[in-house]
Design a protein around this motif. Structure first.
Motif, PDB file in Angstrom:
ATOM      1  N   ALA A  65       3.294 -16.467  -1.947  1.00  0.00           N
ATOM      2  CA  ALA A  65       3.472 -17.571  -0.991  1.00  0.00           C
ATOM      3  C   ALA A  65       3.377 -17.072   0.444  1.00  0.00           C
ATOM      4  N   LEU A  66       3.956 -15.912   0.715  1.00  0.00           N
ATOM      5  CA  LEU A  66       3.907 -15.342   2.062  1.00  0.00           C
ATOM      6  C   LEU A  66       2.477 -15.033   2.481  1.00  0.00           C
ATOM      7  N   VAL A  67       1.746 -14.388   1.566  1.00  0.00           N
ATOM      8  CA  VAL A  67       0.392 -13.958   1.887  1.00  0.00           C
ATOM      9  C   VAL A  67      -0.516 -15.161   2.153  1.00  0.00           C
ATOM     10  N   GLU A  68      -0.269 -16.241   1.420  1.00  0.00           N
ATOM     11  CA  GLU A  68      -1.121 -17.419   1.554  1.00  0.00           C
ATOM     12  C   GLU A  68      -0.933 -18.137   2.894  1.00  0.00           C
ATOM     13  N   ILE A  69       0.208 -17.907   3.579  1.00  0.00           N
ATOM     14  CA  ILE A  69       0.404 -18.577   4.873  1.00  0.00           C
ATOM     15  C   ILE A  69       0.024 -17.680   6.052  1.00  0.00           C
ATOM     16  N   ALA A  70      -0.397 -16.445   5.761  1.00  0.00           N
ATOM     17  CA  ALA A  70      -0.800 -15.522   6.833  1.00  0.00           C
ATOM     18  C   ALA A  70      -2.317 -15.361   6.837  1.00  0.00           C
ATOM     19  N   ASP A  71      -2.899 -15.304   8.025  1.00  0.00           N
ATOM     20  CA  ASP A  71      -4.347 -15.086   8.062  1.00  0.00           C
ATOM     21  C   ASP A  71      -4.637 -13.606   7.822  1.00  0.00           C
ATOM     22  N   ASP A  72      -5.917 -13.312   7.604  1.00  0.00           N
ATOM     23  CA  ASP A  72      -6.316 -11.952   7.229  1.00  0.00           C
ATOM     24  C   ASP A  72      -5.916 -10.904   8.265  1.00  0.00           C
ATOM     25  N   LYS A  73      -6.065 -11.267   9.542  1.00  0.00           N
ATOM     26  CA  LYS A  73      -5.771 -10.295  10.605  1.00  0.00           C
ATOM     27  C   LYS A  73      -4.298  -9.915  10.600  1.00  0.00           C
ATOM     28  N   VAL A  74      -3.420 -10.921  10.475  1.00  0.00           N
ATOM     29  CA  VAL A  74      -1.977 -10.659  10.455  1.00  0.00           C
ATOM     30  C   VAL A  74      -1.622  -9.815   9.241  1.00  0.00           C
ATOM     31  N   LEU A  75      -2.159 -10.191   8.074  1.00  0.00           N
ATOM     32  CA  LEU A  75      -1.826  -9.470   6.850  1.00  0.00           C
ATOM     33  C   LEU A  75      -2.327  -8.029   6.902  1.00  0.00           C
ATOM     34  N   GLN A  76      -3.543  -7.822   7.379  1.00  0.00           N
ATOM     35  CA  GLN A  76      -4.074  -6.472   7.474  1.00  0.00           C
ATOM     36  C   GLN A  76      -3.235  -5.624   8.426  1.00  0.00           C
ATOM     37  N   THR A  77      -2.749  -6.223   9.499  1.00  0.00           N
ATOM     38  CA  THR A  77      -1.897  -5.503  10.453  1.00  0.00           C
ATOM     39  C   THR A  77      -0.575  -5.113   9.806  1.00  0.00           C
ATOM     40  N   ILE A  78      -0.020  -6.011   8.970  1.00  0.00           N
ATOM     41  CA  ILE A  78       1.229  -5.703   8.253  1.00  0.00           C
ATOM     42  C   ILE A  78       1.001  -4.582   7.246  1.00  0.00           C
ATOM     43  N   ILE A  79      -0.124  -4.623   6.555  1.00  0.00           N
ATOM     44  CA  ILE A  79      -0.451  -3.559   5.594  1.00  0.00           C
ATOM     45  C   ILE A  79      -0.523  -2.206   6.306  1.00  0.00           C
ATOM     46  N   GLU A  80      -1.170  -2.197   7.468  1.00  0.00           N
ATOM     47  CA  GLU A  80      -1.262  -0.960   8.252  1.00  0.00           C
ATOM     48  C   GLU A  80       0.109  -0.522   8.753  1.00  0.00           C
ATOM     49  N   ALA A  81       0.980  -1.506   9.053  1.00  0.00           N
ATOM     50  CA  ALA A  81       2.351  -1.182   9.459  1.00  0.00           C
ATOM     51  C   ALA A  81       3.101  -0.500   8.323  1.00  0.00           C
ATOM     52  N   MET A  82       2.872  -0.979   7.085  1.00  0.00           N
ATOM     53  CA  MET A  82       3.489  -0.329   5.920  1.00  0.00           C
ATOM     54  C   MET A  82       3.029   1.115   5.809  1.00  0.00           C
ATOM     55  N   ASP A  83       1.747   1.346   6.090  1.00  0.00           N
ATOM     56  CA  ASP A  83       1.222   2.717   6.046  1.00  0.00           C
ATOM     57  C   ASP A  83       1.905   3.603   7.079  1.00  0.00           C
ATOM     58  N   ILE A  84       2.136   3.064   8.273  1.00  0.00           N
ATOM     59  CA  ILE A  84       2.833   3.821   9.320  1.00  0.00           C
ATOM     60  C   ILE A  84       4.205   4.264   8.810  1.00  0.00           C
ATOM     61  N   ILE A  85       4.907   3.345   8.152  1.00  0.00           N
ATOM     62  CA  ILE A  85       6.266   3.627   7.673  1.00  0.00           C
ATOM     63  C   ILE A  85       6.256   4.659   6.558  1.00  0.00           C
TER      64      ILE A  85
END
Length: 286
Positions: A65-85
Motif C-alpha cells: 500500500a505504501l509503495v503504491e502511493i509513492a511515485d518512482d522518484k520518491v521510492l527510488q530515493t528511499i531505497i537509496e536511503a536504505m543503502d546508505i543506512i
C-alpha cells in the motif's frame, strides 16, 4: 541463482514475487518492474539490488500500500536511503527497518510539501543517546533533500535516527521513545526543583542521560547493583534536595516501567543530580 515468479509489479523499481520455497518476497532494483507481468519468471540477478522477505502478511500488505502511493522518484530515493543506512552499519535489521522507514519518509515528504511540520520533543536526547544512528540519519536527510529538492528539518533527522537505533539495538520504537520521554521528564523535575536550567550541551548532561539509559536497561533486566549503607546515608544527610529529586525521578520511572527500583539506584542518581547543582554554581560565578 535464485528464480522468482512475479506476482505483482508495484512500479518500475519494485515487484512482488514468490521464491523457490513459495515465500512472498519484495524485489527492488532500478527498472526491474519495466514491462513485467504477473506469472513471468525472473532470474536475472544483475537487476536485483535488494531482496526483502516480509514475514507477516500485515507487513506485506502495508508495504504494498505504501509503495503504491509513492511515485518512482520518491521510492527510488528511499531505497537509496536504505543503502546508505545498511552500508554505514551492517548490524541494522534490513527487513524490520524497510517498512517503518518507507512509511515515515513517504508521509513526512507529503507533510513537508504541504508545509506541515512536526516538532521532535526528543531531538537533543536522541542526538546524545544514539549519536551513531544520528550521524547516519544526517546523511539520509542530506540525500533526501538533494534528490527530492525538499528541505527536511532537523526534527526529521531525530525521527529517522530513532528508527535506525531501534533496529540496530534490537529495541522497539516504543522502548526508544519511552527512554527519551523518561529523560525529558527527569530534566523537567530537576529544573523545577533546582530552579535552574539544565545545560543540555554539557558533558554532565551526556553522562546523566547515559546513566538513565543504562538504569532503564538494568531495571528491565532485573539487574541489581550494590552500594554501601554508610555512603548512602551520607548522601541523604548532606544533599537532601538532590536525594528528594532522585526519589521523584525514580517514582516517575516506576510508573512508566512498572518495576521496583532499589535504594542503590537512588544513591547513584543523587550523585548525578548533585553534579548539576555544582555545575550551576560554577556557571553563576563565571
Amino acid at each position: 541463482m535464485s528464480n522468482y515468479v512475479i506476482e505483482k509489479t508495484l512500479n518500475n523499481n519494485v515487484i512482488i514475487c514468490t521464491d523457490e520455497d513459495h515465500h512472498e518476497v519484495v524485489l527492488i532494483g532500478r527498472g526491474i518492474g519495466f514491462n513485467k507481468k504477473r506469472g513471468m519468471k525472473l532470474s536475472d540477478s544483475a537487476m536485483i539490488d535488494k531482496v526483502y522477505k516480509l514475514e507477516q502478511k500485515k507487513e506485506q500488505d502495508h508495504y504494498k500500500a505504501l509503495v503504491e502511493i509513492a511515485d518512482d522518484k520518491v521510492l527510488q530515493t528511499i531505497i537509496e536511503a536504505m543503502d546508505i543506512i545498511t552500508h554505514a552499519d551492517h548490524s541494522v535489521a534490513d527487513e524490520d527497518l524497510m517498512v517503518a522507514l518507507t512509511d515515515h519518509i513517504i508521509f513526512a515528504y507529503k507533510r513537508i510539501q504541504q508545509q506541515q511540520f512536526i516538532k521532535n520533543p526528543f531531538l537533543i536526547e536522541t542526538k546524545q543517546l544514539y549519536s551513531e544512528s544520528y550521524a547516519i540519519a544526517e546523511r539520509v536527510i542530506e540525500h533526501l533533500n538533494r534528490l527530492l529538492d525538499i528541505d527536511f528539518p532537523e526534527d526529521e533527522i531525530g525521527f529517522i535516527a530513532l528508527h535506525i537505533a531501534s533496529s540496530k539495538d534490537d529495541l522497539s520504537l516504543h522502548e526508544v521513545r519511552l527512554t527519551n520521554e523518561i529523560i525529558n521528564k527527569s530534566v523537567l523535575i530537576m529544573e523545577h526543583d533546582l530552579k535552574c536550567r539544565i545545560d543540555t550541551a554539557s558533558i554532565q548532561y551526556q553522562r546523566f542521560i547515559r546513566h538513565i539509559q543504562f538504569l532503564i536497561r538494568r531495571l528491565q533486566k532485573g539487574e541489581v547493583i550494590q552500594v554501601k549503607d554508610e555512603f548512602g546515608n551520607m548522601l541523604k544527610a548532606h544533599y537532601p534536595l538532590c536525594y528528594n529529586i532522585a526519589v521523584k525521578i525514580i517514582k516517575m520511572m516506576q510508573q512508566h516501567l512498572d518495576v521496583d527500583v532499589y535504594e542503590a539506584e537512588l544513591i547513584y542518581l543523587t550523585l548525578h543530580i548533585y553534579h548539576f547543582t555544582q555545575q550551576n554554581e560554577e556557571n553563576m560565578h563565571v
